[in-house]
Design an enzyme around this catalytic site. Sequence first.
Site, PDB file in Angstrom:
ATOM      1  N   TYR A   1      36.877 -17.649 -16.074  1.00 44.87           N
ATOM      2  CA  TYR A   1      36.150 -17.151 -14.898  1.00 44.87           C
ATOM      3  C   TYR A   1      35.462 -18.283 -14.128  1.00 44.87           C
ATOM      4  O   TYR A   1      34.490 -18.032 -13.414  1.00 44.87           O
ATOM      5  CB  TYR A   1      35.119 -16.102 -15.318  1.00 44.87           C
ATOM      6  CG  TYR A   1      35.709 -14.717 -15.543  1.00 44.87           C
ATOM      7  CD1 TYR A   1      36.283 -14.002 -14.492  1.00 44.87           C
ATOM      8  CD2 TYR A   1      35.686 -14.119 -16.796  1.00 44.87           C
ATOM      9  CE1 TYR A   1      36.820 -12.733 -14.684  1.00 44.87           C
ATOM     10  CE2 TYR A   1      36.218 -12.836 -16.998  1.00 44.87           C
ATOM     11  CZ  TYR A   1      36.780 -12.162 -15.932  1.00 44.87           C
ATOM     12  OH  TYR A   1      37.310 -10.901 -16.111  1.00 44.87           O
TER      13      TYR A   1
ATOM     14  N   LYS B   1      39.446  -5.180 -21.316  1.00 45.81           N
ATOM     15  CA  LYS B   1      38.156  -5.810 -21.621  1.00 45.81           C
ATOM     16  C   LYS B   1      37.491  -5.151 -22.844  1.00 45.81           C
ATOM     17  O   LYS B   1      37.904  -4.067 -23.277  1.00 45.81           O
ATOM     18  CB  LYS B   1      37.265  -5.731 -20.382  1.00 45.81           C
ATOM     19  CG  LYS B   1      37.790  -6.552 -19.192  1.00 45.81           C
ATOM     20  CD  LYS B   1      36.788  -6.537 -18.030  1.00 45.81           C
ATOM     21  CE  LYS B   1      37.279  -7.366 -16.855  1.00 45.81           C
ATOM     22  NZ  LYS B   1      36.271  -7.422 -15.760  1.00 45.81           N
TER      23      LYS B   1
ATOM     24  N   GLU C   1      46.545 -17.897 -14.659  1.00 43.45           N
ATOM     25  CA  GLU C   1      45.932 -17.112 -15.738  1.00 43.45           C
ATOM     26  C   GLU C   1      46.896 -16.917 -16.908  1.00 43.45           C
ATOM     27  O   GLU C   1      46.486 -16.981 -18.072  1.00 43.45           O
ATOM     28  CB  GLU C   1      45.469 -15.760 -15.188  1.00 43.45           C
ATOM     29  CG  GLU C   1      44.310 -15.923 -14.212  1.00 43.45           C
ATOM     30  CD  GLU C   1      43.915 -14.633 -13.503  1.00 43.45           C
ATOM     31  OE1 GLU C   1      42.974 -14.684 -12.691  1.00 43.45           O
ATOM     32  OE2 GLU C   1      44.534 -13.582 -13.756  1.00 43.45           O
TER      33      GLU C   1
ATOM     34  N   HIS D   1      40.944  -6.382 -16.325  1.00 39.04           N
ATOM     35  CA  HIS D   1      41.119  -7.479 -15.368  1.00 39.04           C
ATOM     36  C   HIS D   1      42.583  -7.502 -14.964  1.00 39.04           C
ATOM     37  O   HIS D   1      43.459  -7.245 -15.798  1.00 39.04           O
ATOM     38  CB  HIS D   1      40.763  -8.830 -16.004  1.00 39.04           C
ATOM     39  CG  HIS D   1      41.261  -9.996 -15.188  1.00 39.04           C
ATOM     40  ND1 HIS D   1      40.563 -10.496 -14.118  1.00 39.04           N
ATOM     41  CD2 HIS D   1      42.430 -10.699 -15.257  1.00 39.04           C
ATOM     42  CE1 HIS D   1      41.281 -11.471 -13.559  1.00 39.04           C
ATOM     43  NE2 HIS D   1      42.406 -11.620 -14.243  1.00 39.04           N
TER      44      HIS D   1
ATOM     45  N   ASN E   1      33.896  -3.105 -16.584  1.00 34.02           N
ATOM     46  CA  ASN E   1      34.850  -2.340 -15.780  1.00 34.02           C
ATOM     47  C   ASN E   1      36.281  -2.303 -16.353  1.00 34.02           C
ATOM     48  O   ASN E   1      37.252  -2.219 -15.617  1.00 34.02           O
ATOM     49  CB  ASN E   1      34.822  -2.803 -14.324  1.00 34.02           C
ATOM     50  CG  ASN E   1      35.216  -4.255 -14.158  1.00 34.02           C
ATOM     51  OD1 ASN E   1      35.541  -4.923 -15.136  1.00 34.02           O
ATOM     52  ND2 ASN E   1      35.219  -4.737 -12.927  1.00 34.02           N
TER      53      ASN E   1
HETATM   54  P1  IDP Z   1      38.185  -8.157 -10.023  1.00 33.74           P
HETATM   55  O1  IDP Z   1      38.012  -8.125 -11.524  1.00 33.74           O
HETATM   56  O2  IDP Z   1      38.303  -6.746  -9.458  1.00 33.74           O
HETATM   57  O3  IDP Z   1      39.281  -9.073  -9.569  1.00 33.74           O
HETATM   58  P2  IDP Z   1      36.275 -10.199  -9.177  1.00 33.74           P
HETATM   59  O4  IDP Z   1      35.571 -10.210  -7.862  1.00 33.74           O
HETATM   60  O5  IDP Z   1      37.328 -11.224  -9.444  1.00 33.74           O
HETATM   61  O6  IDP Z   1      36.819  -8.708  -9.405  1.00 33.74           O
HETATM   62  O7  IDP Z   1      35.138 -10.341 -10.273  1.00 33.74           O
HETATM   63  C1  IDP Z   1      35.453 -10.600 -11.622  1.00 33.74           C
HETATM   64  C2  IDP Z   1      34.600  -9.709 -12.510  1.00 33.74           C
HETATM   65  O8  IDP Z   1      33.228 -10.074 -12.340  1.00 33.74           O
HETATM   66  C3  IDP Z   1      34.642  -8.224 -12.137  1.00 33.74           C
HETATM   67  O9  IDP Z   1      35.728  -7.540 -12.718  1.00 33.74           O
HETATM   68  C4  IDP Z   1      33.322  -7.727 -12.666  1.00 33.74           C
HETATM   69  O10 IDP Z   1      33.392  -7.490 -14.066  1.00 33.74           O
HETATM   70  C5  IDP Z   1      32.412  -8.917 -12.422  1.00 33.74           C
HETATM   71  N1  IDP Z   1      31.706  -8.742 -11.142  1.00 33.74           N
HETATM   72  C6  IDP Z   1      32.174  -8.942  -9.901  1.00 33.74           C
HETATM   73  N2  IDP Z   1      31.246  -8.685  -8.972  1.00 33.74           N
HETATM   74  C7  IDP Z   1      30.131  -8.327  -9.644  1.00 33.74           C
HETATM   75  C8  IDP Z   1      28.820  -7.953  -9.247  1.00 33.74           C
HETATM   76  O11 IDP Z   1      28.480  -7.900  -8.043  1.00 33.74           O
HETATM   77  N3  IDP Z   1      27.959  -7.664 -10.246  1.00 33.74           N
HETATM   78  C9  IDP Z   1      28.301  -7.708 -11.565  1.00 33.74           C
HETATM   79  N4  IDP Z   1      29.537  -8.062 -11.985  1.00 33.74           N
HETATM   80  C10 IDP Z   1      30.445  -8.362 -11.036  1.00 33.74           C
END
Ligand code: IDP
Length: 143
Positions: A51, A11, A128, A117, A114
């Site tokens: 997304y 990212k 994807e 992905h 974070n």
């Molecule tokens: P993942 O990336 O670990 O698979 P997902 O639940 O698919 O997690 O969520 C996609 C992305 O959305 C996450 O990597 C994160 O950047 C963002 N995200 C998920 N949950 C939250 C939240 O509660 N607050 C802010 N961003 C979130």
Amino acid sequence: MALERTFSIIKPDAVAKNVIGAIYNRFESAGLRIVAAKMLHLSREQAEGFYGEHKERPFFNALVSFMTSGPVMIQVLEGEDAVRKNREIMGATNPKDATAGTLRADYAASIDENAVHGSDAAASAAREIAFFFSDAELCGRTR
Ligand code: IDP
């Protein structure tokens, strides 16, 4: 076990930190092979499409803004149990919960930014990969 493929994004925060090589090293050390890769700056349309399943979530706009804030590195990883292995290397979505030594523990600042992905299942990996790569761009041994 058969070879499997998964989709990965480094990212914008991790690209800005100049840790693409360090992250590739983690993939390769775990036995995953990079079989396709490109750097690109996602358009809003691409980020919203990718997304799409999170469209109704409160963090959707922030997520799209972040994912379009700078270049990303996208890759297809191939190896045994690639989906699960990559998720293990990545660590928990929230870096506060991520196990020490995982990518998110080491490189992510927050749940919003974070670092990486990774597909969460074989079916999402296929979707994807097809979202960003044509079949001809995939160079792995399962081709
Ligand atoms: P993942 O990336 O670990 O698979 P997902 O639940 O698919 O997690 O969520 C996609 C992305 O959305 C996450 O990597 C994160 O950047 C963002 N995200 C998920 N949950 C939250 C939240 O509660 N607050 C802010 N961003 C979130």
